[in-house]
Design an enzyme around this catalytic site. Structure first.
Site, PDB file in Angstrom:
ATOM      1  N   THR A   1      -2.586 111.900  10.742  1.00 18.69           N
ATOM      2  CA  THR A   1      -2.109 110.525  10.559  1.00 18.69           C
ATOM      3  C   THR A   1      -3.297 109.577  10.413  1.00 18.69           C
ATOM      4  O   THR A   1      -4.030 109.334  11.369  1.00 18.69           O
ATOM      5  CB  THR A   1      -1.234 110.094  11.745  1.00 18.69           C
ATOM      6  OG1 THR A   1      -1.944 110.314  12.968  1.00 18.69           O
ATOM      7  CG2 THR A   1       0.048 110.904  11.787  1.00 18.69           C
TER       8      THR A   1
ATOM      9  N   GLY B   1      -3.714 106.156   9.714  1.00 19.61           N
ATOM     10  CA  GLY B   1      -3.793 104.859  10.373  1.00 19.61           C
ATOM     11  C   GLY B   1      -4.008 104.956  11.857  1.00 19.61           C
ATOM     12  O   GLY B   1      -4.834 104.233  12.438  1.00 19.61           O
ATOM     13  N   ASP B   2      -3.268 105.854  12.515  1.00 20.23           N
ATOM     14  CA  ASP B   2      -3.396 105.988  13.962  1.00 20.23           C
ATOM     15  C   ASP B   2      -4.811 106.401  14.350  1.00 20.23           C
ATOM     16  O   ASP B   2      -5.406 105.850  15.287  1.00 20.23           O
ATOM     17  CB  ASP B   2      -2.389 107.009  14.491  1.00 20.23           C
ATOM     18  CG  ASP B   2      -0.954 106.555  14.329  1.00 20.23           C
ATOM     19  OD1 ASP B   2      -0.739 105.363  14.047  1.00 20.23           O
ATOM     20  OD2 ASP B   2      -0.043 107.382  14.475  1.00 20.23           O
TER      21      ASP B   2
ATOM     22  N   ARG C   1      -1.517 108.448  -1.792  1.00 16.16           N
ATOM     23  CA  ARG C   1      -1.587 109.887  -2.070  1.00 16.16           C
ATOM     24  C   ARG C   1      -0.496 110.305  -3.049  1.00 16.16           C
ATOM     25  O   ARG C   1      -0.724 111.090  -3.971  1.00 16.16           O
ATOM     26  CB  ARG C   1      -1.437 110.684  -0.767  1.00 16.16           C
ATOM     27  CG  ARG C   1      -1.580 112.198  -0.966  1.00 16.16           C
ATOM     28  CD  ARG C   1      -1.282 112.956   0.298  1.00 16.16           C
ATOM     29  NE  ARG C   1       0.120 112.791   0.693  1.00 16.16           N
ATOM     30  CZ  ARG C   1       0.652 113.277   1.803  1.00 16.16           C
ATOM     31  NH1 ARG C   1      -0.105 113.951   2.654  1.00 16.16           N
ATOM     32  NH2 ARG C   1       1.931 113.079   2.089  1.00 16.16           N
TER      33      ARG C   1
ATOM     34  N   GLY D   1      -1.527 103.766   6.828  1.00 16.37           N
ATOM     35  CA  GLY D   1      -2.892 104.219   7.028  1.00 16.37           C
ATOM     36  C   GLY D   1      -3.944 103.595   6.136  1.00 16.37           C
ATOM     37  O   GLY D   1      -5.050 103.290   6.595  1.00 16.37           O
TER      38      GLY D   1
END
Length: 420
Positions: free
Chosen positions: A127, A129-130, A281, A326
């Site tokens: 992931t 962004g996290d 993506r 993200g």
């Protein structure tokens, strides 16, 4: 009681294991692949460590184990045990003290001290962004405790950080083994469901915000912290002024659901003389009858490409327009002005940006509503208005004009920015 002791049917010590579930950022992942018994030995066969909580193992009868939080000045556990492994309920950072007594006499005492020790932090594998939001706290933790910090995450994500953080050691996710590395302490960084889980997180992420929840988990000041990104290819590939956009997300509530929003935005950007590059993506995402296409008029720079290529493109973009996802975090980490279009999260959930776009006249901020629980298995999650004409109004009622006006401010600010 803030700890537990476990024995198996034969009376042998049994270490408390990881939960069956996982964090929001990595559903189903166990916090550690290989944990084993406590790694460090004290007197009288006592074993201890701080891997996945404070763990103390004793053999035989007549023991009394006490666990204390030195910062809070409170006793977390104080019980008589036999042939057991005691494990603290709190698996996040706590400044522990261990006291082990036998027949009323203190046999072993130990104050947790991370100085010079090998410490492990596990981040989600994929992931974007996290991980970008949480990663800088790993290095802040290293600096605060002067420890030898090891970190696990997806290798593609690690490529963004390894050049900028040479003091951190990378562990491949498949090689996580506390015993093999001799980790003194280990921490699993994520947000956990249900949100009421206070074993793995001290605060509710819905209240603290996505980034600051990890600061609380690691016992650090809950302040916004921007990571460093090591961009390896700093060459400018596109001569003309350009803007990067990203329109895809992992759930429909995260999309900008206004039917003409992206079309009007791309048209405006091109009228201002910018090339508009879509760097998602995927050019197409969705589920069932709900599908999201690359915005009409945007140049297709999508594809399953290395994150370093995304970072290289963003480095020379004038600014970025995206969602609560993200690539917005990546653009922010690179110091780019970010226009973030989001209605399902409250502005305090993400990093601070003067170009946040939200319509407070519509239903909004359900992600940060403590009366509802996010369901990451439901692609069409809308906890208040699912199945009604108001579904996804939080972003559907964000008008293209509001976004265009925000972009106009960005353009003006960029023109008057004294930095090269």
């Amino acid at each position: 009681m803030s700890a537990s002791s476990q024995t198996n049917g034969a009376g042998q010590p049994q270490p408390a294991g990881p939960p069956a579930g996982g964090p929001a950022a990595g559903p189903g992942q166990a916090p550690f692949v290989k944990l084993g018994e406590p790694l460090f030995e004290g007197p009288a066969g006592i074993r201890y460590d701080f891997n996945y909580g404070c763990r103390v193992k004793v053999s035989g009868a007549g023991w009394r184990v006490r666990l204390l939080d030195r910062n809070a000045d409170v006793v977390l556990y104080d019980e008589e045990v036999a042939d057991a492994t005691v494990c603290s309920t709190s698996r996040y950072y706590v400044n522990f003290r261990i006291e082990v007594l036998r027949d009323g006499k203190l046999v072993f005492e130990h104050d947790q001290d991370l100085y010079g020790r090998k410490v492990f932090a596990r981040l989600p594998v994929s992931t974007i962004g996290d991980v970008i939001a949480w990663f800088p706290y790993v290095d802040e933790f290293r600096k605060r405790h002067q420890c030898e910090m090891y970190v696990s995450m997806g290798e593609a994500l690690w490529s963004l950080f390894e050049d900028a953080y040479p003091h951190l050691h990378y562990v491949h996710p498949e090689d996580e083994d506390a015993g093999a590395y001799g980790f003194y302490a280990s921490y699993f960084l994520g947000i956990f469901f249900p949100s009421s889980d206070r074993t793995h997180q001290p605060t509710d992420y819905r209240v603290s915000g996505l980034q600051r929840t990890i600061a609380w988990l690691l016992g650090l000041p809950a302040q916004e912290c921007r990571p460093r990104i090591g961009v390896r290819d700093t060459r400018r590939r596109i001569a003309e002024p350009y803007v990067c956009i990203a329109a895809q997300a992992s759930s429909q509530c995260k999309h900008w659901n206004n039917p003409t929003g992206w079309y009007e935005t791309v048209r405006y950007l091109k009228a201002q003389g910018y090339r508009v590059l879509c760097i998602d993506r995927d050019a197409l995402t969705g589920q069932g009858l709900q599908w999201n296409h690359i915005p009409y008029g945007a140049e297709d720079f999508t594809g399953d490409l290395p994150l370093q290529e995304r970072a290289s493109l963003l480095l020379h973009a004038e600014f970025f327009v995206g969602l609560s996802s993200g690539l917005s975090w990546l653009a922010w980490a690179l110091g780019k002005p970010v226009v973030m279009i989001s209605g399902f999260t409250h502005p305090q959930n993400e990093f601070g940006t003067p170009y946040r776009v939200i319509n407070f006249h519509a239903c909004n901020s359900c992600w940060n509503d403590t009366s509802v629980e996010f369901d990451n298995t439901d692609y069409l999650w809308c906890p208040r208005h699912a199945g009604t004409e108001r579904q996804f109004e939080c972003s559907r009622l964000i008008a293209p004009g509001q976004v265009v006006k925000t972009i106009a401010r960005v353009i003006d600010d960029v023109k008057h920015d004294p930095r090269p």
